[in-house]
Design a protein around this motif. Sequence first.
Motif, mmCIF file in Angstrom:
data_model
loop_
_atom_site.group_PDB
_atom_site.id
_atom_site.type_symbol
_atom_site.label_atom_id
_atom_site.label_comp_id
_atom_site.label_asym_id
_atom_site.label_seq_id
_atom_site.Cartn_x
_atom_site.Cartn_y
_atom_site.Cartn_z
ATOM 1 N N LEU A 103 40.743 -31.670 -61.936
ATOM 2 C CA LEU A 103 39.450 -31.285 -62.518
ATOM 3 C C LEU A 103 39.637 -30.506 -63.816
ATOM 4 O O LEU A 103 38.884 -30.692 -64.783
ATOM 5 C CB LEU A 103 38.638 -30.451 -61.530
ATOM 6 C CG LEU A 103 37.892 -31.213 -60.458
ATOM 7 C CD1 LEU A 103 37.309 -30.255 -59.417
ATOM 8 C CD2 LEU A 103 36.774 -32.060 -61.073
ATOM 9 N N SER A 104 40.633 -29.640 -63.834
ATOM 10 C CA SER A 104 40.901 -28.889 -65.057
ATOM 11 C C SER A 104 41.179 -29.837 -66.221
ATOM 12 O O SER A 104 40.607 -29.696 -67.292
ATOM 13 C CB SER A 104 42.080 -27.940 -64.849
ATOM 14 O OG SER A 104 42.396 -27.286 -66.064
ATOM 15 N N ASN A 125 45.458 -26.007 -49.087
ATOM 16 C CA ASN A 125 45.411 -27.437 -48.848
ATOM 17 C C ASN A 125 45.942 -28.139 -50.094
ATOM 18 O O ASN A 125 45.399 -27.953 -51.190
ATOM 19 C CB ASN A 125 43.962 -27.833 -48.543
ATOM 20 C CG ASN A 125 43.790 -29.308 -48.337
ATOM 21 O OD1 ASN A 125 43.929 -30.082 -49.275
ATOM 22 N ND2 ASN A 125 43.479 -29.688 -47.117
ATOM 23 N N ALA A 126 46.979 -28.958 -49.938
ATOM 24 C CA ALA A 126 47.594 -29.628 -51.088
ATOM 25 C C ALA A 126 46.588 -30.474 -51.858
ATOM 26 O O ALA A 126 46.586 -30.482 -53.093
ATOM 27 C CB ALA A 126 48.775 -30.479 -50.632
ATOM 28 N N ALA A 127 45.724 -31.179 -51.139
ATOM 29 C CA ALA A 127 44.729 -32.029 -51.806
ATOM 30 C C ALA A 127 43.769 -31.193 -52.650
ATOM 31 O O ALA A 127 43.383 -31.599 -53.752
ATOM 32 C CB ALA A 127 43.966 -32.858 -50.783
ATOM 33 N N ALA A 128 43.404 -30.012 -52.148
ATOM 34 C CA ALA A 128 42.485 -29.145 -52.892
ATOM 35 C C ALA A 128 43.139 -28.611 -54.162
ATOM 36 O O ALA A 128 42.497 -28.540 -55.222
ATOM 37 C CB ALA A 128 42.018 -27.990 -52.008
ATOM 38 N N VAL A 129 44.416 -28.254 -54.065
ATOM 39 C CA VAL A 129 45.124 -27.752 -55.245
ATOM 40 C C VAL A 129 45.281 -28.872 -56.273
ATOM 41 O O VAL A 129 45.024 -28.684 -57.469
ATOM 42 C CB VAL A 129 46.493 -27.159 -54.847
ATOM 43 C CG1 VAL A 129 47.294 -26.768 -56.090
ATOM 44 C CG2 VAL A 129 46.304 -25.950 -53.926
ATOM 45 N N GLU A 130 45.668 -30.053 -55.822
ATOM 46 C CA GLU A 130 45.820 -31.184 -56.751
ATOM 47 C C GLU A 130 44.485 -31.560 -57.378
ATOM 48 O O GLU A 130 44.423 -31.917 -58.555
ATOM 49 C CB GLU A 130 46.451 -32.364 -56.015
ATOM 50 C CG GLU A 130 47.916 -32.089 -55.684
ATOM 51 C CD GLU A 130 48.536 -33.124 -54.755
ATOM 52 O OE1 GLU A 130 47.871 -34.124 -54.416
ATOM 53 O OE2 GLU A 130 49.704 -32.914 -54.366
ATOM 54 N N ARG A 131 43.410 -31.462 -56.611
ATOM 55 C CA ARG A 131 42.081 -31.746 -57.155
ATOM 56 C C ARG A 131 41.692 -30.711 -58.205
ATOM 57 O O ARG A 131 41.115 -31.041 -59.244
ATOM 58 C CB ARG A 131 41.045 -31.787 -56.040
ATOM 59 C CG ARG A 131 39.628 -32.031 -56.541
ATOM 60 C CD ARG A 131 38.693 -32.454 -55.411
ATOM 61 N NE ARG A 131 37.289 -32.301 -55.685
ATOM 62 C CZ ARG A 131 36.596 -32.889 -56.645
ATOM 63 N NH1 ARG A 131 37.209 -33.694 -57.486
ATOM 64 N NH2 ARG A 131 35.315 -32.685 -56.791
ATOM 65 N N SER A 139 39.303 -27.250 -72.095
ATOM 66 C CA SER A 139 39.089 -27.761 -73.457
ATOM 67 C C SER A 139 40.406 -27.956 -74.201
ATOM 68 O O SER A 139 40.566 -28.927 -74.946
ATOM 69 C CB SER A 139 38.210 -26.783 -74.247
ATOM 70 O OG SER A 139 37.014 -26.542 -73.572
ATOM 71 N N ALA A 140 41.344 -27.045 -73.999
ATOM 72 C CA ALA A 140 42.610 -27.121 -74.724
ATOM 73 C C ALA A 140 43.420 -28.355 -74.323
ATOM 74 O O ALA A 140 43.887 -29.102 -75.183
ATOM 75 C CB ALA A 140 43.425 -25.851 -74.485
ATOM 76 N N SER A 141 43.593 -28.574 -73.015
ATOM 77 C CA SER A 141 44.407 -29.731 -72.616
ATOM 78 C C SER A 141 43.692 -31.041 -72.911
ATOM 79 O O SER A 141 44.342 -32.023 -73.270
ATOM 80 C CB SER A 141 44.812 -29.644 -71.142
ATOM 81 O OG SER A 141 43.702 -29.747 -70.293
ATOM 82 N N THR A 165 44.252 -23.828 -68.512
ATOM 83 C CA THR A 165 44.285 -24.639 -67.301
ATOM 84 C C THR A 165 44.543 -23.789 -66.059
ATOM 85 O O THR A 165 43.978 -24.035 -64.996
ATOM 86 C CB THR A 165 45.278 -25.813 -67.420
ATOM 87 O OG1 THR A 165 45.088 -26.688 -66.319
ATOM 88 C CG2 THR A 165 46.715 -25.351 -67.482
ATOM 89 N N ALA A 166 45.381 -22.748 -66.163
ATOM 90 C CA ALA A 166 45.614 -21.855 -65.026
ATOM 91 C C ALA A 166 44.321 -21.144 -64.640
ATOM 92 O O ALA A 166 44.005 -20.996 -63.452
ATOM 93 C CB ALA A 166 46.705 -20.840 -65.360
ATOM 94 N N TYR A 167 43.561 -20.719 -65.624
ATOM 95 C CA TYR A 167 42.264 -20.078 -65.393
ATOM 96 C C TYR A 167 41.362 -21.003 -64.586
ATOM 97 O O TYR A 167 40.755 -20.601 -63.592
ATOM 98 C CB TYR A 167 41.633 -19.753 -66.752
ATOM 99 C CG TYR A 167 40.320 -19.026 -66.704
ATOM 100 C CD1 TYR A 167 40.263 -17.657 -66.896
ATOM 101 C CD2 TYR A 167 39.127 -19.712 -66.503
ATOM 102 C CE1 TYR A 167 39.048 -16.984 -66.885
ATOM 103 C CE2 TYR A 167 37.917 -19.050 -66.473
ATOM 104 C CZ TYR A 167 37.882 -17.683 -66.669
ATOM 105 O OH TYR A 167 36.681 -17.027 -66.648
ATOM 106 N N ASP A 168 41.284 -22.256 -65.022
ATOM 107 C CA ASP A 168 40.454 -23.236 -64.312
ATOM 108 C C ASP A 168 40.901 -23.419 -62.873
ATOM 109 O O ASP A 168 40.075 -23.415 -61.953
ATOM 110 C CB ASP A 168 40.532 -24.613 -64.992
ATOM 111 C CG ASP A 168 39.844 -24.678 -66.328
ATOM 112 O OD1 ASP A 168 38.992 -23.817 -66.614
ATOM 113 O OD2 ASP A 168 40.174 -25.603 -67.094
ATOM 114 N N VAL A 169 42.191 -23.608 -62.661
ATOM 115 C CA VAL A 169 42.714 -23.883 -61.317
ATOM 116 C C VAL A 169 42.403 -22.721 -60.378
ATOM 117 O O VAL A 169 41.911 -22.924 -59.267
ATOM 118 C CB VAL A 169 44.223 -24.201 -61.367
ATOM 119 C CG1 VAL A 169 44.832 -24.222 -59.978
ATOM 120 C CG2 VAL A 169 44.448 -25.547 -62.072
#
Length: 140
Positions: free
Chosen positions: A113-114, A103-109, A120-122, A54-58
Amino acid sequence: MECTINWMGADGMAFVAETGSGHLLNMDGAPDGGGRNLAPRPMETVLAGTGGCTAYDVVLILKRGRHDVRGCQVKLRAERAQTEPKVFTAIHMHFVVSGRGLNAAAVERAVALSHEKYCSASIMLAKTAEITTSVEIVEV
């Protein structure tokens, strides 16, 4: 994807995994289960792999969006079932994302999305565990 697991011998519960990409991952059990506590437990590696996924995705989502991301930390806390199979039943992921002018909204998005589309794992673990997230943004 392939992986080969080898038991390291009759004197304990240590295992070495060789991944399809040629990397080694050590695992061991707790002393009360015959291990010697020399490496992470197998289920800890599942949790760590999920955090890495998930960190990779973010990071990738934020970079592709041209956000000035400088760091990403995910702190995971999980609960497991009391009886066999002791699957994860709850996982909380706290993201600490650092950068400039994020941007907080971009990080939360990116986090959403992840968990909804890419990790796949989460997504797999969400079949047995309630997954919750929180986000903290640090200006650097």
